[in-house]
Design a protein around this motif. Structure first.
Motif, PDB file in Angstrom:
ATOM      1  N   ARG A 173      -8.671  -2.785  -1.753  1.00 54.64           N
ATOM      2  CA  ARG A 173      -7.251  -2.758  -2.777  1.00 54.64           C
ATOM      3  C   ARG A 173      -7.045  -3.498  -3.382  1.00 54.64           C
ATOM      4  NH1 ARG A 173      -4.004  -1.435   3.059  1.00 54.64           N
ATOM      5  NH2 ARG A 173      -4.503   0.121   3.412  1.00 54.64           N
ATOM      6  N   TRP A 221      -3.692   0.812   8.954  1.00 55.35           N
ATOM      7  CA  TRP A 221      -3.625   0.941   7.667  1.00 55.35           C
ATOM      8  C   TRP A 221      -3.090  -0.267   6.891  1.00 55.35           C
ATOM      9  CZ3 TRP A 221      -5.084   4.863   4.592  1.00 55.35           C
ATOM     10  CH2 TRP A 221      -5.451   5.018   3.234  1.00 55.35           C
ATOM     11  N   LYS A 222      -2.011  -1.177   7.159  1.00 58.57           N
ATOM     12  CA  LYS A 222      -1.098  -2.196   5.933  1.00 58.57           C
ATOM     13  C   LYS A 222      -2.123  -3.066   6.253  1.00 58.57           C
ATOM     14  CE  LYS A 222       3.698  -0.234   6.357  1.00 58.57           C
ATOM     15  NZ  LYS A 222       5.034  -0.247   6.936  1.00 58.57           N
ATOM     16  N   ASN A 256      -8.202  -3.465   3.499  1.00 61.12           N
ATOM     17  CA  ASN A 256      -7.294  -3.959   2.522  1.00 61.12           C
ATOM     18  C   ASN A 256      -7.950  -5.073   1.504  1.00 61.12           C
ATOM     19  OD1 ASN A 256      -4.138  -4.289   2.245  1.00 61.12           O
ATOM     20  ND2 ASN A 256      -4.838  -4.551   4.424  1.00 61.12           N
ATOM     21  N   THR A 270      -5.623   4.159  -0.384  1.00 58.68           N
ATOM     22  CA  THR A 270      -5.076   4.670  -0.995  1.00 58.68           C
ATOM     23  C   THR A 270      -3.613   5.767  -0.021  1.00 58.68           C
ATOM     24  OG1 THR A 270      -5.294   5.320  -2.802  1.00 58.68           O
ATOM     25  CG2 THR A 270      -5.156   3.769  -3.127  1.00 58.68           C
ATOM     26  N   SER A 300       1.000  -1.037  -0.118  1.00 56.33           N
ATOM     27  CA  SER A 300      -0.276   0.496  -0.009  1.00 56.33           C
ATOM     28  C   SER A 300       0.760   0.964  -0.304  1.00 56.33           C
ATOM     29  CB  SER A 300      -0.465  -0.265   1.737  1.00 56.33           C
ATOM     30  OG  SER A 300      -0.098  -0.370   2.264  1.00 56.33           O
TER      31      SER A 300
END
Lengths: 90, 375
Positions: free
Chosen positions: B295, B285-286, B292, B248, B9
């Motif tokens: 994404r 976030w990750k 996710n 993003t 990301s």
């Protein structure tokens, strides 16, 4: 819009120029927006502190980078900057 | 945490801090969830400071203090100061209600960069009706004070069928108040606006006329005022590139600490949105399932999956797909390639029918009493 060669150039009071560590870039910040700058654009804008006019900015950068003939490129960029409200002259 | 389909990301750039759902206004198009009344808990000052620090470290640089009405938080100045120390560009997104000159000065000293004031219409009568609160004169005074103290002044006017006819007067008002930016935000139909859509969605003719007027004005004030025009996507053939792509760029933290990939994502089922009390921003976030979820392109169904425009619009908005088709994996039905595209025309027809009906339903104002009915 054209740059007045006599008047000093000042970075806008309503924008902020700062180094972004995460992006390894200088950026201009303004309400809800951001412009990423390349190195030469950032060098020009950092000299727009309200004490220098166009000729003084050009000579300072030519001295710093040991080169000449920058006036056209710098003028063109500053005209874009003026149009976008990043700098002002008054 | 889950993270079953983890994808590399880009770091967050925009942090929207929804400090509270409390608000003195009752705008019937509010983007807060309609059942917001059930989320009573609010993060404390230390939680918010930690969130700001962690997100900044990852690369977030634009920060919006929003709500509800962020001015109702007693610790706003302290949070603004913390944000400035971290190097954020801070935007206060406010109704202007409760913003005194003293507070404007205090926030400036703390390092606030800009104030965005919402105005509901160009006349007192309509503004106060839509806001559900007497606030028009006060908002105009606040706009003057914001200018006086050297902030860039952004006026935000949400556009819908009750005020779209005022476009020329709205533009004149922005000019008179000396706005540096004018955000003309055509209503996006989520949250309260979704519930009130029949009463808010203008006709195509109204949109086209208003857009033409705004466009001519934009040319007239070029160099003096910038216009942000949020398009009415119900009258487009392609969906918006919602949130610049899921996970993003944008990170929203709701008042109770729930982290959202967009401020409406709370309405989507099964995302298990994580809370900043349990995880760091980096983990959220990750690694989180929610961030996710959409994404990349693997989640897509047809016609998005094989569409040559998918990298441009990411299939549009997940919340709109869910609200209008019942399946959040579907193409945003705004897209003319969507097999569900007809629902958009049905919504337009339904709104048009409502305006001529004698027993038109009333607007549902955004307040805690009405919210509890949805909880």
């Amino acid at each position: 819009m054209a740059i007045n060669p006599e008047l000093p150039i000042q970075f806008s009071r309503t924008h902020r120029l700062q180094w972004e560590e995460a992006q390894q870039k200088d950026v201009i910040l303004y309400p809800e927006g951001m412009v990423e700058l390349n190195q030469s654009s950032a060098e020009i804008l950092k000299l727009c502190d309200g004490t220098r006019n166009l000729a003084q900015i050009v000579s300072e950068l030519e001295l710093k980078f040991a080169t000449s003939g920058l006036i056209n490129d710098i003028t063109a960029f500053l005209e874009v900057a003026l149009k976008n409200g990043w700098i002002q002259q008054n | 945490m889950a993270g079953s389909n983890k994808i590399n990301s880009s770091p967050p750039r925009w942090l929207l801090a929804e400090l509270t759902y409390a608000c003195p206004l009752q705008c019937p198009y509010c983007s807060n969830p309609i059942d917001y009344a059930k989320y009573q808990a609010e993060l404390d000052t230390e939680d918010w400071k930690r969130v700001l620090t962690q997100a900044r470290k990852m690369g977030a640089v634009q920060l919006g203090f929003s709500g509800g009405e962020p001015l109702t938080r007693k610790d706003l100045t302290e949070l603004v100061k913390h944000a400035r120390d971290l190097g954020y560009y801070s935007n206060l997104i406010t109704s202007g209600y409760g913003l005194t000159e003293e507070k404007i000065i205090q926030l400036k000293e703390a390092g606030l960069d800009h104030i965005q004031i919402s105005i509901q219409a160009s006349t007192q009568e309509l503004n106060d009706h839509i806001a559900g609160t007497t606030s028009f004169q006060l908002k105009k005074e606040v706009a003057h004070l914001v200018k006086k103290h050297g902030y860039p002044m952004v006026l935000c006017v949400v556009i819908h069928s009750e005020n779209i006819h005022q476009m020329p007067e709205i533009l004149a008002m922005a000019e008179e108040l000396g706005a540096d930016y004018l955000e003309l935000a055509n209503t996006q139909y989520y949250g309260w606006a979704h519930a009130n859509r029949d009463l808010l969605l203008p006709t195509k003719a109204q949109f086209e006329q208003a857009e033409q007027i705004a466009q001519a004005f934009k040319e007239k004030v070029a160099g003096k005022m910038k216009i942000y025009y949020v398009v009415p996507d119900f009258y487009e053939n392609r969906p918006k590139a919602c949130m610049n792509g899921w996970g993003t760029t944008f990170l929203t933290i709701a008042p109770d600490g729930v982290a959202l990939p967009c401020h409406s994502a709370r309405e989507l089922p099964g995302l298990d949105c994580p809370n900043v009390k349990d995880y760091s921003i980096e983990e959220i976030w990750k690694e989180s399932k929610a961030f996710n979820f959409f994404r990349g392109f693997e989640w897509m169904k047809e016609p998005c999956r094989s569409c040559d425009e998918k990298e441009k619009d990411f299939g549009g908005c997940r919340c709109q797909a869910y609200l209008l088709t019942g399946d959040m994996y579907n193409a945003d039905p705004v897209c003319s390639k969507s097999p569900d595209h007809a629902v958009i025309q049905q919504a337009i027809d339904s709104a048009a029918k409502n305006t001529v009906s004698v027993d038109a339903k009333p607007l549902i104002f955004r307040n805690s009493k009405n919210s509890r009915l949805f909880s």
